[in-house]
Write an enzyme that holds these catalytic residues in place. Structure first.
Site, PDB file in Angstrom:
ATOM      1  CE1 TYR A 136      -0.277 -16.872  -7.571  1.00 17.25           C
ATOM      2  CE2 TYR A 136       0.584 -17.669  -5.478  1.00 17.25           C
ATOM      3  CZ  TYR A 136       0.330 -16.632  -6.347  1.00 17.25           C
ATOM      4  OH  TYR A 136       0.670 -15.341  -5.993  1.00 17.25           O
ATOM      5  CE  LYS A 164      -3.784 -15.129  -7.337  1.00 16.34           C
ATOM      6  NZ  LYS A 164      -2.918 -14.912  -6.163  1.00 16.34           N
TER       7      LYS A 164
END
Length: 300
Positions: A136, A164
């Protein structure tokens, strides 16, 4: 079974009762609705899922509910957001035992680690379970930037398979794919950059506002991945004001209100967040209602 990082993976809201406790029925209903509208996976307890505000017991309860409700229809991914490495390792082990398919791993919360520390943190978590890991990268939110050079070191761990990308810099999509295509899946993490990211090669999207408009979100990324950018642009322009709300500090409140309007789920949030009121609430309601009206008009 490997996670196929394609399509829409909503960052699922954690439905709550007025007293802040978990609303089990609403959590289950929300998951059924998302799957029935064609999402490819679900990400439980990301930022939108209020991970950092949940107790350890609540986190594990949410995962148990999700795994049981989804029942293998799509991959269940869990956010992992902890303040120290030992707690992160334990959570990874617990999530694996509960039956999730992957982890979306935040950097260590409350501390802005430098690159050596960041690499050690993620590698330690990767070794703690067999679950696939979605890195992330949200430097705006957490002060830690997973640059391509940092990612290169992390890819020594075979279970790290996706990132991500939420740096708000679309050149990162190209930089990452030019270096790691075939080894790393680049996943769009910003709703109002999804069409741009797909044009550059992303095929998967972790979306906040897909909670409110799952069918339109699935249609959007499907059109773009298929190369039908003319139709995708028309749909994107209808959705863009709604998607802009995903980039605000109050995205959780905005998304929960939008989901309340479109699907009837509770908009309660964990303190210190508070429900929207006054002119701010009216503005969000107006954006959601206009988006729904424009979607209906586009479908005619």
């Amino acid at each position: 079974m490997a996670v196929e990082w394609k399509g829409v993976f909503p960052a699922v809201t954690t439905k709550l009762k007025d007293d802040g406790s978990l609303d089990h029925d609403a959590i289950k209903a929300g998951l059924h609705r998302l799957i029935e509208n064609g999402v490819s996976g679900v990400v439980m307890m990301g930022m939108v899922g209020e991970n950092a505000q949940l107790t350890p017991e609540e986190k594990r309860t949410v995962l148990k509910l999700a795994v049981e409700t989804v029942d293998g229809r799509v991959p269940v991914i869990s956010g992992l957001a902890e303040t120290n490495t030992a707690a992160a390792v334990q959570f990874a082990k617990d999530a694996e035992a509960l039956g999730v398919r992957g982890l979306m791993v935040f950097p260590g919360l409350t501390y802005k680690s430098e690159s050596r520390e960041t690499i050690a943190f993620y590698k330690t978590i990767a070794k703690a379970s067999k679950l696939e890991i979605l890195l992330y990268n949200n430097p705006r939110g957490y002060g830690v930037d997973l640059t391509p050079d940092v990612v290169a070191a992390l890819l020594e761990e075979p279970t790290i398979t996706a990132i991500k990308e939420e740096s708000y810099d679309t050149t990162r999509v190209t930089d990452l794919l030019s270096r790691f295509e075939g080894r790393l899946n680049v996943v769009c993490g910003v709703d109002d950059l999804v069409l741009e990211s797909v044009a550059l090669g992303a095929k998967c999207w972790v979306s906040g506002m897909a909670n409110a408009v799952p069918k339109a979100s699935v249609e959007l990324i499907d059109l773009a991945v298929a190369g039908n950018f003319e139709a995708a642009r028309k749909l994107y322009r209808v959705l863009i004001e709604l998607f802009h709300l995903d980039t605000h500090v109050k995205l959780v409140q905005y998304i929960k209100l939008a989901e309340n309007i479109t699907a009837g789920y509770p908009e309660h949030v964990k303190a210190p967040r508070l429900k929207l009121e006054g002119e701010e609430r009216k503005k969000v309601v107006a954006i959601v209602e206009k988006t729904m009206t424009d979607l209906q008009a586009l479908a005619r």
